[in-house]
Design a protein around this motif. Sequence first.
Motif, mmCIF file in Angstrom:
data_model
loop_
_atom_site.group_PDB
_atom_site.id
_atom_site.type_symbol
_atom_site.label_atom_id
_atom_site.label_comp_id
_atom_site.label_asym_id
_atom_site.label_seq_id
_atom_site.Cartn_x
_atom_site.Cartn_y
_atom_site.Cartn_z
ATOM 1 N N GLY A 29 21.258 49.202 2.498
ATOM 2 C CA GLY A 29 22.640 49.524 2.825
ATOM 3 C C GLY A 29 23.324 48.331 3.446
ATOM 4 O O GLY A 29 22.697 47.310 3.731
ATOM 5 N N SER A 30 24.619 48.444 3.664
ATOM 6 C CA SER A 30 25.360 47.356 4.285
ATOM 7 C C SER A 30 24.910 47.202 5.738
ATOM 8 O O SER A 30 24.424 48.165 6.354
ATOM 9 C CB SER A 30 26.861 47.642 4.243
ATOM 10 O OG SER A 30 27.168 48.737 5.092
ATOM 11 N N SER A 35 23.484 49.596 10.938
ATOM 12 C CA SER A 35 23.739 49.600 12.382
ATOM 13 C C SER A 35 24.224 50.968 12.854
ATOM 14 O O SER A 35 23.822 51.463 13.916
ATOM 15 C CB SER A 35 24.768 48.526 12.731
ATOM 16 O OG SER A 35 25.086 48.564 14.098
ATOM 17 N N GLU A 36 25.083 51.597 12.046
ATOM 18 C CA GLU A 36 25.597 52.932 12.391
ATOM 19 C C GLU A 36 24.458 53.951 12.525
ATOM 20 O O GLU A 36 24.402 54.723 13.487
ATOM 21 C CB GLU A 36 26.576 53.410 11.318
ATOM 22 C CG GLU A 36 27.073 54.839 11.529
ATOM 23 C CD GLU A 36 27.684 55.447 10.273
ATOM 24 O OE1 GLU A 36 27.665 56.690 10.145
ATOM 25 O OE2 GLU A 36 28.161 54.678 9.410
ATOM 26 N N ILE A 37 23.539 53.963 11.560
ATOM 27 C CA ILE A 37 22.429 54.915 11.591
ATOM 28 C C ILE A 37 21.479 54.599 12.744
ATOM 29 O O ILE A 37 20.986 55.514 13.418
ATOM 30 C CB ILE A 37 21.666 54.909 10.254
ATOM 31 C CG1 ILE A 37 22.604 55.314 9.104
ATOM 32 C CG2 ILE A 37 20.470 55.856 10.308
ATOM 33 C CD1 ILE A 37 23.225 56.682 9.252
ATOM 34 N N GLN A 38 21.228 53.333 13.000
ATOM 35 C CA GLN A 38 20.360 52.959 14.119
ATOM 36 C C GLN A 38 20.953 53.410 15.453
ATOM 37 O O GLN A 38 20.219 53.910 16.317
ATOM 38 C CB GLN A 38 20.130 51.441 14.119
ATOM 39 C CG GLN A 38 19.247 50.966 12.977
ATOM 40 C CD GLN A 38 19.186 49.450 12.871
ATOM 41 O OE1 GLN A 38 20.093 48.737 13.320
ATOM 42 N NE2 GLN A 38 18.116 48.940 12.258
ATOM 43 N N GLN A 39 22.259 53.238 15.614
ATOM 44 C CA GLN A 39 22.919 53.678 16.842
ATOM 45 C C GLN A 39 22.884 55.201 16.966
ATOM 46 O O GLN A 39 22.680 55.737 18.069
ATOM 47 C CB GLN A 39 24.358 53.171 16.872
ATOM 48 C CG GLN A 39 24.472 51.676 17.076
ATOM 49 C CD GLN A 39 25.920 51.203 17.052
ATOM 50 O OE1 GLN A 39 26.814 51.890 17.533
ATOM 51 N NE2 GLN A 39 26.150 50.026 16.483
ATOM 52 N N TRP A 40 23.095 55.880 15.851
ATOM 53 C CA TRP A 40 23.019 57.352 15.862
ATOM 54 C C TRP A 40 21.633 57.806 16.309
ATOM 55 O O TRP A 40 21.502 58.725 17.128
ATOM 56 C CB TRP A 40 23.324 57.893 14.463
ATOM 57 C CG TRP A 40 23.205 59.377 14.355
ATOM 58 C CD1 TRP A 40 24.187 60.300 14.579
ATOM 59 C CD2 TRP A 40 22.017 60.122 14.041
ATOM 60 N NE1 TRP A 40 23.688 61.576 14.410
ATOM 61 C CE2 TRP A 40 22.358 61.501 14.088
ATOM 62 C CE3 TRP A 40 20.719 59.775 13.727
ATOM 63 C CZ2 TRP A 40 21.441 62.503 13.832
ATOM 64 C CZ3 TRP A 40 19.790 60.778 13.471
ATOM 65 C CH2 TRP A 40 20.149 62.124 13.527
ATOM 66 N N ILE A 170 15.958 53.582 6.476
ATOM 67 C CA ILE A 170 17.374 53.864 6.210
ATOM 68 C C ILE A 170 17.698 53.495 4.767
ATOM 69 O O ILE A 170 17.353 52.408 4.300
ATOM 70 C CB ILE A 170 18.273 53.074 7.177
ATOM 71 C CG1 ILE A 170 18.014 53.515 8.621
ATOM 72 C CG2 ILE A 170 19.754 53.256 6.820
ATOM 73 C CD1 ILE A 170 18.654 52.611 9.657
ATOM 74 N N ASN A 171 18.341 54.425 4.075
ATOM 75 C CA ASN A 171 18.649 54.206 2.663
ATOM 76 C C ASN A 171 19.988 54.861 2.351
ATOM 77 O O ASN A 171 20.119 56.089 2.382
ATOM 78 C CB ASN A 171 17.552 54.798 1.780
ATOM 79 C CG ASN A 171 17.734 54.442 0.314
ATOM 80 O OD1 ASN A 171 18.817 54.053 -0.114
ATOM 81 N ND2 ASN A 171 16.677 54.593 -0.470
ATOM 82 N N GLU A 172 20.959 54.017 2.037
ATOM 83 C CA GLU A 172 22.315 54.512 1.784
ATOM 84 C C GLU A 172 22.385 55.394 0.533
ATOM 85 O O GLU A 172 23.373 56.108 0.332
ATOM 86 C CB GLU A 172 23.285 53.337 1.668
ATOM 87 C CG GLU A 172 24.725 53.707 1.933
ATOM 88 C CD GLU A 172 25.608 52.496 2.192
ATOM 89 O OE1 GLU A 172 26.742 52.700 2.666
ATOM 90 O OE2 GLU A 172 25.160 51.362 1.918
#
Length: 302
Positions: A29-30, A35-40, A170-172
Motif C-alpha cells: 500500500g501507499s 502509516s494510517e493502519i499502523q496508527q490505528w 497490511i495489504n491495501e
Amino acid sequence: MKKFIFSFAALTIVLTLYSCKSESPKPKGSPEYISEIQQWHQKRIERLKEDNGWLNLVGLYWLKEGKNTFGSAKNNDIKFPGNAPSNIGSFFLEDSIVTVKINPDVNVTNNGNPVKEMNLKNDMTGNPTILETGTLRWYIIKRGDRYGVRLRDIDAPLVKEFKDIEVFPINEDWRFEAKFEPYNPPKHILIPTIIGTKEEDVSPGQLIFNKDGKTYKLDAIDEGDKFFIIFADRTSGEETYGAGRFLYTDKPDSNNIVILDFNKAYNPPCVFTKYATCPLPPKDNYLKLKVTAGEKMWGEQH
C-alpha cells in the motif's frame, strides 16, 4: 571435487530456504495508508490497556432474584477476589431493579462520594453506576433478561503483561469500496452470544463487495454514526479467533458506497478475557473466503 560441489549446492539450498522462511511479508500500500493502519493498531492497543478497556476484567457474576451478598469471604453469594474486603454488602434484584446496600464498616464510593445504599443503573442505559473500593471497580450489566456484576481491577496483571496483538501484513487489497444496499423495511436479525443467549438487532442493509471475481455480502448493524459488522471467515479457528471478528465502517456516502477495510478487523473482547459477553456473527455473515487481514488470534484460545 564432486563431494565438495554437492555439499556446496546443498548448503546453498538450505540457506535459501531459511532466508525465504525468515523473511516477513512486506506491507502493501501507499506509505500514507500503511502509516494510517499502523496508527490505528497502536491506538487499539492503548484502548485495551485503559481503565475501561478489556484487559482488567477479573469477574462476572450473575445475580439471582432477591438478595446477593458479595465480598471476598467464602460465605458470600458472590465471591470477589482476595484483594476485596471480606463482606462488602448486598445486591438486591427485584423486578428488574438492582439496588446495593454497603455494610457500615466498608468504604465504597461512586464518583468519589461514599455509598451506603443506592439504585444502580445498568450498562444498557449508556451510563452505568460504577462503584469503587481500592483498585476494584464494578457495575451492573444487562444481557437479555439477566443482570450481572462486571468487576474490574485497574491493577490487573494482564494490563502490565500485555504487549501486542499479531496481525496479518497490511495489504491495501483488503480495502474495498462496498455497495450499501438498504433493506426496506430494515431486517431483524438474531445475534447469538458467547454466553448462550440471543439478542435481536436491526440491520439497515447489507454491504456488497467483490474479491477475486466473487461477490460477498455482510449484514451491517447501525451504531449511530458508524456501521458495526460481526463476521467470521475461513481463517476463523485457525489463524484468527474461532468465534469471528469485529469491524466498524463509516456510513455510506452520497453514492451509497462504504469503505470496508479488513485491515481494521479486530478481535472481540472474549479473546482476552472469559468475563466478556461477546456477540457472535449472525448466520448471514459467514464469509466463504480467507480474510488474511487484520488481527490474528491472541493467546491460545480458538
